[in-house]
Design a protein around this motif. Sequence first.
Motif, PDB file in Angstrom:
ATOM      1  N   LEU A 180      14.928  -0.850  -2.528  1.00 53.42           N
ATOM      2  CA  LEU A 180      14.047  -1.903  -2.055  1.00 53.42           C
ATOM      3  C   LEU A 180      14.304  -2.259  -0.592  1.00 53.42           C
ATOM      4  N   SER A 181      15.536  -2.134  -0.132  1.00 50.11           N
ATOM      5  CA  SER A 181      15.856  -2.433   1.269  1.00 50.11           C
ATOM      6  C   SER A 181      15.044  -1.539   2.207  1.00 50.11           C
ATOM      7  N   ASP A 182      15.073  -0.233   1.942  1.00 46.55           N
ATOM      8  CA  ASP A 182      14.321   0.706   2.789  1.00 46.55           C
ATOM      9  C   ASP A 182      12.819   0.499   2.645  1.00 46.55           C
ATOM     10  N   LEU A 183      12.386   0.290   1.438  1.00 44.66           N
ATOM     11  CA  LEU A 183      10.959   0.141   1.171  1.00 44.66           C
ATOM     12  C   LEU A 183      10.385  -1.078   1.902  1.00 44.66           C
ATOM     13  N   ILE A 184      11.087  -2.186   1.815  1.00 39.17           N
ATOM     14  CA  ILE A 184      10.621  -3.426   2.443  1.00 39.17           C
ATOM     15  C   ILE A 184      10.686  -3.313   3.959  1.00 39.17           C
ATOM     16  N   PHE A 185      11.764  -2.706   4.472  1.00 41.25           N
ATOM     17  CA  PHE A 185      11.868  -2.552   5.930  1.00 41.25           C
ATOM     18  C   PHE A 185      10.740  -1.664   6.458  1.00 41.25           C
ATOM     19  N   SER A 186      10.418  -0.585   5.735  1.00 35.96           N
ATOM     20  CA  SER A 186       9.316   0.285   6.153  1.00 35.96           C
ATOM     21  C   SER A 186       7.989  -0.476   6.159  1.00 35.96           C
ATOM     22  N   PHE A 187       7.795  -1.334   5.163  1.00 31.93           N
ATOM     23  CA  PHE A 187       6.571  -2.133   5.103  1.00 31.93           C
ATOM     24  C   PHE A 187       6.436  -3.034   6.333  1.00 31.93           C
ATOM     25  N   THR A 188       7.477  -3.804   6.643  1.00 28.32           N
ATOM     26  CA  THR A 188       7.378  -4.731   7.778  1.00 28.32           C
ATOM     27  C   THR A 188       7.220  -3.976   9.094  1.00 28.32           C
ATOM     28  N   ASN A 189       7.892  -2.827   9.217  1.00 31.50           N
ATOM     29  CA  ASN A 189       7.742  -2.024  10.432  1.00 31.50           C
ATOM     30  C   ASN A 189       6.335  -1.476  10.575  1.00 31.50           C
TER      31      ASN A 189
END
Length: 508
Positions: A180-189
């Motif tokens: 979820l950390s990577d997934l959420i960071f990719s979303f905001t980016n």
Amino acid sequence: MFQLWSEVQSLHPISLSFLSILFVLFLFKLTRSRTGKLNLPPSPWKLPVIGNLHQLGTLPHRSLQSLARKHGPLMLLHFGQSPTLIVSSVEGAKEILKTQDLNFSDRPRMNFQDRLVYANYHLAFSPYGEYWRQVRKVCVLQLLSQHRVNSFKSVRQEETDCMLNDIRKSISSGSPIVNLSDLIFSFTNDVTCRVTLGRKFGRDEGGKKFFKIIKEFMYFIGAFNIGDFIPSLAWINNFNGLNARMDKNFEELESFLGGVIEEHIQDRKTRKFGSEGVEDFVDVLLGMEKDGSIGVPFAKDNIKALIMDMFLAATDTAAATMTWAMTELLRHPEILKEVQREVREVAKGKTHITEDDAAQMHYMKNVIKETLRVHTPGPLLIPHQSREDAKLQGYDVPAKTRVIVNAWAIARDPAIWEEPDEFRPKRFENSSLDFKGNDFEYLPFGAGRRICPGIAFASPTMELPMANLLYHFDWTSPNGEVPDVEEGLGIVAYKKSPLRAIATPYRV
């Protein structure tokens, strides 16, 4: 006068050195006699040269909270040669950020600004003055207004759908454990890229390189830099590799941002703005450069600085907050079930949730509010600096004193919050507290003139994906383990280890 100077020049070098030492001692005594008359805030014992730097620890907001419990909510520390007032109370924060806001609205100059040229034009770091006022006005009215934020609703919706599809693909391939950390960071980016630059940069090598450049830049803002505290030792950065890293990062930023701006200049000649039919931020800023409407000198370097401001304000903080929210929900299954019940009752069998739906999910909003309290994304507000001598709760604060408000410590103060270390979203029910800078016991975005201008942008960027994650999937921790809450080191208090969770599709 000239005769006296000739006599001084003719003195033996040893005699001249002796006179110099006497002069320095005289100035030191004079300074001590002056400061001795001041009623300065209490200070812990300090070491020569480094002052209190050794007491900061790896998580400064926690170390400063511990020191404040011993020495008081207004505490004067010396970080090398920089006297720094640490504020850990509601009353002190209100005095700094409201009552005497104008006097404390300046910023200390940071060493990295001398290496990254256009860092001087950042809204977050530029000194208080006409340039800052005009640029902030532009950001609030032209870039971060509610109308502008609403114009990018489709971007947030599309990127949310992409995130959900990535989870579904992972599950169908036999990998239900999601990072979820990577997934959420990719979303905001991806959202920030599309809104700011007009397109996203994917997860190929080019995209990974771009995100690495951004991360490196953020590192310099939060990294310990000896030159910020002991200017005479700034040369050490030539040997520890920090200056070389900053120079390399600046060259990479220059190349990337210069290419983005040039691409926009060429595209503006032939296209309608943005894939959604609206201008992205770079288009708006280029228009201002061309018509001179901003009222202060404004060129390509200013545009680059404001582009970076968007990534600093919109990417890491939102990603960290959503990751912490999901972490706390997995740690508290009863709260997770309760918020999912609300989300699914509001959605009532829809195939996807919109921002209008999310606006009705009050308990979910309280989950985000409580996350911002327990895991304040910027635990130490960006340092302020006094412009003139001031009086603060009976203490003297000399001009040019740095001031750091420990927003995290205030949000964990047991005198204000019942069971402050507990994650309890219901504490915000029937409460008028918000994060818009009016309540000084709750300052995740700061307050006063220097409040983060991107609140209107941050809220839907967090609420929409959170609602969809909670609606479309049930979540559990791998092997039934409780996620840890260890913080990483940086200007943003992110979760140190990646958050992994098992996603099970919810049948609508």
